[in-house]
Scaffold this motif. Structure first.
Motif, mmCIF file in Angstrom:
data_model
loop_
_atom_site.group_PDB
_atom_site.id
_atom_site.type_symbol
_atom_site.label_atom_id
_atom_site.label_comp_id
_atom_site.label_asym_id
_atom_site.label_seq_id
_atom_site.Cartn_x
_atom_site.Cartn_y
_atom_site.Cartn_z
ATOM 1 N N GLN A 252 1.973 -3.477 4.362
ATOM 2 C CA GLN A 252 0.981 -2.911 5.273
ATOM 3 C C GLN A 252 1.337 -3.145 6.738
ATOM 4 O OE1 GLN A 252 -1.486 -4.911 7.166
ATOM 5 N NE2 GLN A 252 -2.083 -2.999 8.165
ATOM 6 N N ARG B 134 5.439 5.669 4.700
ATOM 7 C CA ARG B 134 4.758 4.577 4.013
ATOM 8 C C ARG B 134 5.792 3.750 3.263
ATOM 9 N NH1 ARG B 134 -0.805 5.641 4.036
ATOM 10 N NH2 ARG B 134 -0.991 3.499 3.298
ATOM 11 N N GLU C 87 1.730 -7.149 -0.559
ATOM 12 C CA GLU C 87 0.954 -6.024 -0.053
ATOM 13 C C GLU C 87 0.770 -6.108 1.459
ATOM 14 O OE1 GLU C 87 -2.610 -6.153 -2.344
ATOM 15 O OE2 GLU C 87 -1.700 -5.176 -4.103
#
Length: 263
Positions: A137, A5, A133
């Motif tokens: 992602q 991540r 963000e």
């Protein structure tokens, strides 16, 4: 190996050293959302084409696993650059910002158009957060640039070195954006085109003054299809055409470079 991540951390913060002091939002995301604990690994991107792996430490700290000058990945900036200029609508611009990042925009230019939303209703800080963000992602290594808002008449009046396309409606004679891209990038100068700008108007279309200014500055009017689209739909559809063109062009140029010269 499972994909790590990602967190997007600015180059300025990374330059402080291999140890990273995580801000509250980053620490909360890792510890509460992902439920990571000390010793677990994640990826760090700088938004400028580089990526490292990092390990989470205690007390909201982390440490890079590679030297700063030896990232795991390094990617050149996309070329030609793609700029999407949008007359900010009264609704849905948050969606445009997110989708534009996911698709691959390099520069996002908000415009104050005669038929668009008023500047006071804008949320520039929120848009920057959405970009960051979305970049994390969709695993982009380059963070799109959110440009300072401009009056549409000012933006459209400036001559540009890039291929400049003005999305327009209610004119059956206009070329589709794909055809304009193919024509504009044809010829001997195809390999050195610096970038492409696509301007999307407000729900009520461009005003006569804005259209005249664009024509005088060399913008080429193009069509996005036979139907009247909302601003948000037009922005996403138009950008998708630009991204597909850039990918196809890159593959074509790469094929030429790899082709062996004939004997």
């Amino acid at each position: 190996m499972r994909e790590l991540r990602r967190l997007l951390i600015t180059p300025e913060r990374l330059e402080a050293g291999p140890s990273l002091a995580l801000v509250a939002e980053e620490s909360r995301y890792l510890s509460r959302v992902l439920r990571y604990g000390p010793g677990q690994r994640f990826a760090v991107a700088d938004g400028r084409g580089q990526l490292w792996s990092a390990v989470l430490l205690a007390d909201a700290e982390a440490q890079l696993e590679q030297p700063l000058d030896q990232p795991l990945q390094r990617q050149e900036a996309p070329s030609p650059w793609l700029e999407l200029a949008v007359a900010v609508p009264r609704l849905d611009f948050d969606v445009v910002v997110r989708m534009a990042c996911e698709l691959g925009v390099d520069r996002l230019q908000p415009l104050v158009a005669e038929h668009g939303a008023i500047r006071g209703s804008w949320k520039a800080n929120r848009w920057q957060t959405i970009l960051r963000e979305a970049c994390e992602q969709c695993e982009r290594l380059w963070l799109p640039e959110l440009l300072e808002p401009l009056e549409a008449i000012t933006y459209l009046s400036e001559p540009r070195a890039a291929l400049s396309l003005l999305a327009s409606t209610r004119d059956a004679e206009l070329p589709l954006v794909g055809a304009a891209l193919a024509q504009g990038a044809a010829g001997d100068s195809a390999e050195v085109i610096p970038g492409v700008a696509l301007a999307i108007g407000a729900e009520g279309g461009w005003s006569p003054t804005e259209t005249a200014a664009a024509q005088a500055a060399g913008w080429q009017a193009v069509s996005l299809g036979p139907h009247i689209l909302r601003t948000s739909t037009a922005a996403v559809a138009g950008l998708a055409s630009l991204v597909q063109w850039r990918e196809a062009r890159g593959q074509q140029l790469s094929g030429r470079a790899c082709r062996s010269p004939s004997a």
